[in-house]
Design a protein around this motif. Structure first.
Motif, PDB file in Angstrom:
ATOM      1  N   SER A  33      96.078  38.696  55.914  1.00  0.00           N
ATOM      2  CA  SER A  33      95.178  39.210  56.957  1.00  0.00           C
ATOM      3  C   SER A  33      95.229  40.726  57.086  1.00  0.00           C
ATOM      4  CB  SER A  33      95.505  38.566  58.305  1.00  0.00           C
ATOM      5  OG  SER A  33      96.745  39.027  58.801  1.00  0.00           O
ATOM      6  N   THR A  34      96.235  41.360  56.506  1.00  0.00           N
ATOM      7  CA  THR A  34      96.355  42.820  56.610  1.00  0.00           C
ATOM      8  C   THR A  34      96.189  43.515  55.265  1.00  0.00           C
ATOM      9  OG1 THR A  34      98.758  42.740  56.323  1.00  0.00           O
ATOM     10  CG2 THR A  34      97.909  42.653  58.584  1.00  0.00           C
ATOM     11  N   GLU A  35      95.754  42.775  54.270  1.00  0.00           N
ATOM     12  CA  GLU A  35      95.636  43.370  52.935  1.00  0.00           C
ATOM     13  C   GLU A  35      94.746  44.607  52.989  1.00  0.00           C
ATOM     14  OE1 GLU A  35      94.689  41.976  48.398  1.00  0.00           O
ATOM     15  OE2 GLU A  35      95.108  40.502  49.933  1.00  0.00           O
TER      16      GLU A  35
ATOM     17  N   VAL B 270     105.257  45.810  55.826  1.00  0.00           N
ATOM     18  CA  VAL B 270     105.534  47.135  55.259  1.00  0.00           C
ATOM     19  C   VAL B 270     104.921  47.228  53.878  1.00  0.00           C
ATOM     20  CG1 VAL B 270     107.344  48.747  54.572  1.00  0.00           C
ATOM     21  CG2 VAL B 270     107.689  47.265  56.567  1.00  0.00           C
ATOM     22  N   ARG B 271     104.117  48.272  53.685  1.00  0.00           N
ATOM     23  CA  ARG B 271     103.496  48.522  52.374  1.00  0.00           C
ATOM     24  C   ARG B 271     103.900  49.895  51.865  1.00  0.00           C
ATOM     25  NH1 ARG B 271      99.554  44.704  51.322  1.00  0.00           N
ATOM     26  NH2 ARG B 271      98.867  43.575  53.156  1.00  0.00           N
ATOM     27  N   ASN B 272     103.907  50.020  50.545  1.00  0.00           N
ATOM     28  CA  ASN B 272     104.112  51.330  49.941  1.00  0.00           C
ATOM     29  C   ASN B 272     102.753  51.922  49.569  1.00  0.00           C
ATOM     30  OD1 ASN B 272     103.355  50.030  47.538  1.00  0.00           O
ATOM     31  ND2 ASN B 272     105.448  49.924  46.748  1.00  0.00           N
TER      32      ASN B 272
ATOM     33  N   GLY C 220     112.533  43.424  47.684  1.00  0.00           N
ATOM     34  CA  GLY C 220     111.664  43.843  46.597  1.00  0.00           C
ATOM     35  C   GLY C 220     110.256  44.129  47.072  1.00  0.00           C
ATOM     36  N   TRP C 221     109.534  44.863  46.238  1.00  0.00           N
ATOM     37  CA  TRP C 221     108.120  45.174  46.496  1.00  0.00           C
ATOM     38  C   TRP C 221     107.280  44.194  45.692  1.00  0.00           C
ATOM     39  CZ3 TRP C 221     106.991  48.374  50.300  1.00  0.00           C
ATOM     40  CH2 TRP C 221     107.938  49.312  50.700  1.00  0.00           C
ATOM     41  N   PHE C 222     106.321  43.562  46.342  1.00  0.00           N
ATOM     42  CA  PHE C 222     105.505  42.535  45.709  1.00  0.00           C
ATOM     43  C   PHE C 222     104.026  42.849  45.865  1.00  0.00           C
ATOM     44  CE2 PHE C 222     109.523  40.588  46.572  1.00  0.00           C
ATOM     45  CZ  PHE C 222     109.728  39.688  45.550  1.00  0.00           C
ATOM     46  N   GLU C 223     103.277  42.523  44.815  1.00  0.00           N
ATOM     47  CA  GLU C 223     101.819  42.606  44.900  1.00  0.00           C
ATOM     48  C   GLU C 223     101.352  41.491  45.847  1.00  0.00           C
ATOM     49  OE1 GLU C 223      99.854  44.871  43.612  1.00  0.00           O
ATOM     50  OE2 GLU C 223     101.434  45.878  42.473  1.00  0.00           O
TER      51      GLU C 223
ATOM     52  N   GLN D 242     101.820  47.565  47.661  1.00  0.00           N
ATOM     53  CA  GLN D 242     102.772  46.464  47.550  1.00  0.00           C
ATOM     54  C   GLN D 242     103.436  46.208  48.904  1.00  0.00           C
ATOM     55  OE1 GLN D 242     105.023  48.436  44.448  1.00  0.00           O
ATOM     56  NE2 GLN D 242     104.486  46.780  43.020  1.00  0.00           N
ATOM     57  N   VAL D 243     103.904  44.988  49.084  1.00  0.00           N
ATOM     58  CA  VAL D 243     104.516  44.563  50.344  1.00  0.00           C
ATOM     59  C   VAL D 243     106.018  44.409  50.164  1.00  0.00           C
ATOM     60  CG1 VAL D 243     104.542  42.744  52.095  1.00  0.00           C
ATOM     61  CG2 VAL D 243     102.416  43.323  50.949  1.00  0.00           C
ATOM     62  N   LEU D 244     106.774  44.922  51.124  1.00  0.00           N
ATOM     63  CA  LEU D 244     108.227  44.777  51.118  1.00  0.00           C
ATOM     64  C   LEU D 244     108.593  43.388  51.639  1.00  0.00           C
ATOM     65  CD1 LEU D 244     111.086  46.007  50.834  1.00  0.00           C
ATOM     66  CD2 LEU D 244     110.854  46.750  53.235  1.00  0.00           C
TER      67      LEU D 244
END
Length: 156
Positions: A147-149, A36-38, A126-129, A42-44
């Motif tokens: 792999s999904t960046e 999950v990205r915002n 949290g949301w992380f870079e 960022q990744v949840l």
């Protein structure tokens, strides 16, 4: 003999064929993970209470329920664990070879909702870079994130 078996098989079409196949083949549970990205990329990540204490951080994950489409599992699990709304994207992972389960992963985009963690399963969210992931992150989840960046435009 083969012709007789083929004729018999064709004669029992429908639900009986499915019952025979169900009894004759392996049964699996399907674990479904969401990357999950915002909007900021960022990744949840969630700190899971029930996971190994050395590796408690991971992506939202859960098991599909009978008859559920896997993309819908991502939506349901994220909502249950965090209160957040997501829209599932493309399939990004499929892994088998485990004794009793298969693993499926989808990208997902955060679309709304208010963060409220399920305190039974989740300790923190949290949301992380993608280049600043927490220690204790599941290795397979780290690889899924890499792999999904998302591709970022220059200057964005």
């Amino acid at each position: 003999m083969k012709r007789l078996v083929a004729r018999l098989w064709r004669s029992i079409r429908g639900s009986w064929q499915w019952r025979i196949l169900w009894f004759a083949h392996a049964k699996f549970v399907v674990g479904v993970t969401g990357v999950v990205r915002n909007d900021a990329g960022q990744v949840l990540l969630l700190k899971h209470r029930l996971w190994h204490p050395d590796r408690p951080w991971g992506l939202p994950t859960g098991f599909a329920v009978k008859g559920e489409e896997f993309a819908s599992t991502v939506v349901r699990e994220v909502k249950e664990e965090t209160g957040l709304d997501v829209v599932p994207g493309r399939l990004v992972g499929l892994k088998s070879g485990y004794r009793l389960r298969a693993e499926v992963a989808y990208e997902a985009l955060h679309t709304g909702g208010t963060l409220k963690i399920d305190e039974f399963e989740i300790l923190e969210a949290g949301w992380f870079e993608p280049d600043a992931l927490p220690a204790g992150l599941q290795g397979a989840h780290r690889e899924l994130i890499r792999s999904t960046e998302p591709v970022r435009q220059p200057g964005a």
